[in-house]
Design a protein around this motif. Sequence first.
Motif, short mmCIF file in Angstrom:
data_model
loop_
_atom_site.label_atom_id
_atom_site.label_comp_id
_atom_site.label_asym_id
_atom_site.label_seq_id
_atom_site.Cartn_x
_atom_site.Cartn_y
_atom_site.Cartn_z
N TRP A 191 0.83 -1.21 0.00
CA TRP A 191 0.00 0.00 0.00
C TRP A 191 0.86 1.26 0.00
O TRP A 191 0.47 2.30 -0.53
N GLU A 192 2.07 1.14 0.56
CA GLU A 192 2.98 2.31 0.63
C GLU A 192 3.22 2.92 -0.76
O GLU A 192 3.49 4.10 -0.89
N ALA A 193 3.11 2.10 -1.82
CA ALA A 193 3.36 2.60 -3.18
C ALA A 193 2.43 3.75 -3.53
O ALA A 193 2.78 4.63 -4.33
N VAL A 194 1.21 3.76 -2.95
CA VAL A 194 0.25 4.81 -3.30
C VAL A 194 -0.23 5.61 -2.09
O VAL A 194 -0.99 6.57 -2.25
N ALA A 195 0.21 5.21 -0.89
CA ALA A 195 -0.36 5.80 0.34
C ALA A 195 -0.25 7.33 0.35
O ALA A 195 -1.21 8.02 0.71
N GLY A 196 0.91 7.87 -0.05
CA GLY A 196 1.10 9.33 0.00
C GLY A 196 0.14 10.05 -0.93
O GLY A 196 -0.55 11.01 -0.54
N THR A 197 0.05 9.57 -2.16
CA THR A 197 -0.84 10.19 -3.15
C THR A 197 -2.29 10.06 -2.71
O THR A 197 -3.07 11.03 -2.79
N MET A 198 -2.66 8.89 -2.16
CA MET A 198 -4.04 8.70 -1.70
C MET A 198 -4.36 9.66 -0.56
O MET A 198 -5.44 10.25 -0.52
N ALA A 199 -3.42 9.79 0.37
CA ALA A 199 -3.66 10.67 1.53
C ALA A 199 -3.89 12.10 1.04
O ALA A 199 -4.79 12.80 1.52
N VAL B 114 -7.35 12.35 -0.47
CA VAL B 114 -8.39 12.34 0.57
C VAL B 114 -8.49 13.75 1.15
O VAL B 114 -9.59 14.30 1.30
N GLU B 115 -7.34 14.34 1.43
CA GLU B 115 -7.34 15.69 2.02
C GLU B 115 -7.98 16.71 1.06
O GLU B 115 -8.66 17.63 1.50
N GLU B 116 -7.81 16.49 -0.23
CA GLU B 116 -8.38 17.43 -1.22
C GLU B 116 -9.86 17.14 -1.51
O GLU B 116 -10.48 17.82 -2.33
N GLY B 117 -10.40 16.12 -0.84
CA GLY B 117 -11.83 15.83 -1.02
C GLY B 117 -12.15 15.10 -2.31
O GLY B 117 -13.31 15.02 -2.72
N LEU B 118 -11.13 14.54 -2.99
CA LEU B 118 -11.38 13.84 -4.25
C LEU B 118 -11.58 12.34 -4.03
O LEU B 118 -12.20 11.64 -4.84
N ILE B 119 -11.03 11.85 -2.92
CA ILE B 119 -11.17 10.43 -2.55
C ILE B 119 -11.75 10.38 -1.14
O ILE B 119 -11.41 11.22 -0.29
N VAL B 120 -12.64 9.38 -0.92
CA VAL B 120 -13.20 9.19 0.42
C VAL B 120 -12.61 7.89 0.98
O VAL B 120 -12.64 6.85 0.30
N ALA B 121 -12.05 7.95 2.19
CA ALA B 121 -11.49 6.75 2.84
C ALA B 121 -12.44 6.34 3.95
O ALA B 121 -12.95 7.18 4.68
#
Length: 416
Positions: A338-346, A349-356
Amino acid sequence: MLETPPLALYVHFPWCVRKCPYCDFNSHALHGELEERRYVEALQRDLEAQAPEASGREVSSIFLGGGTPSLFSPHAVACVLESARRHLTLAVDLEVTLEANPGTIERGRFTEYRAAGVNRVSLGAQSFDDARLAALGRIHCAEETRRAAAELHAAGLDNFNIDLMYGLPGQDVGAALHDVEEALALGPSHLSHYQLTIEAGTVFAGRPPPLPSDETTDEMLDACRGPLQRVGFEQYEISAYAVAGRRCRHNRNYWLFGDYLGIGAGAHGKLSLPLAGEVVRTTQVREPRRYISSAGRATFTRTAVPAGELPFEFMLNALRLVDGFDVPTFTARTGLTWEAVAGTMADLVEEGLIVASGACYRASPRGLRFLNDVLLRFVTEIPKRAGQSELSTALHPAPELSNRGLFTGVGGGNVK
Ligand SMILES: C[S@@+](CC[C@H](N)C(=O)[O-])C[C@H]1O[C@@H](n2cnc3c(N)ncnc32)[C@H](O)[C@@H]1O
Ligand code: SF4
């Protein structure tokens, strides 16, 4: 760790009565006689050559797509399905979808397709406005679509999809809504609602028709959800709606980055090889005549997907699903941590484009609206974080079925 995901089979039929001016699939106007027997024999050789790749695995769905598979006789379809039964292990509850153009459906035809093993149909309606159908170069009118739907019900093939396009030349919100209502009146179990996109190399790309504004197409999309929800159609993917229990198993497998064998001219396949730690893509020769003369003699190319491209390829598919995906699916299907994408995903999420939510991630309504921009982040940021140069967005040859409107020509496969 890379795991073996579910497996599907895609079969491509590359001819149409006429080429539609918006279409960039590997489909060719039929001139002269359909070479049905020779093409089916080539498919059988192709299947036999590729079947060892699926050894020990069960196939859960088959999609007969095109082009226009309904140009082929029920006997031809039966021969292809019989080969699949001979060379592959098929699930007992196998889903078998046939794509059909309403302009090619003779009376009684669906009963015969059903007897051949087809249990789901995808009908290319596009619109119910005859003037608009003519402007789209379609070979049928709305009445022929209604007749084809009646034939489906008569054949007991109630599990059928209707393809509609919106954002059509001269279309307003009321007209788009009317098309959805007309489609629902035919009793489908599934509706695919695609925004018309102008694809490079098509007639429309050379002579673009006047399209509605972005605001109007957004309004169309919003307005059309109402009647769909009222009759129990749930949106489960960016362009797909279905009643309970009727989501398309074959397409869901693509979107969850499952595996598929691809046979037929220009067909794409994807296979996970846990022992080698590799995901490979296969591509068959595109030109039908070359395919007929050479299929079965190792004519498909096989390329491993570089690890740096897997996050983008996975997201390109999984983020189209309204429910998104969970972390274990990402790691099992890509073999990456998951580390491969964790930074981009975080960041997303902060920008409101992805919901975790726990281990699940999905695009927010705004993320779905701007999915291209979300996906671009996996093209530009992941390789940089891994210390590589940026990926090109044209790494793969244009598949015959791209993810409509999203990174056309990249990844995907045979998604419809
Ligand atoms: C291979 S085609 C479908 C089957 C059949 N050949 C037909 O057209 O009736 C798959 C679907 O993709 C959609 N499609 C094709 N080109 C498109 C484009 N440029 N923009 C949006 N949707 C498109 C159409 O709804 C079409 O029915
Ligand atoms: S949209 Fe369908 S019928 Fe038209 S050219 Fe493309 S594949 Fe053929």
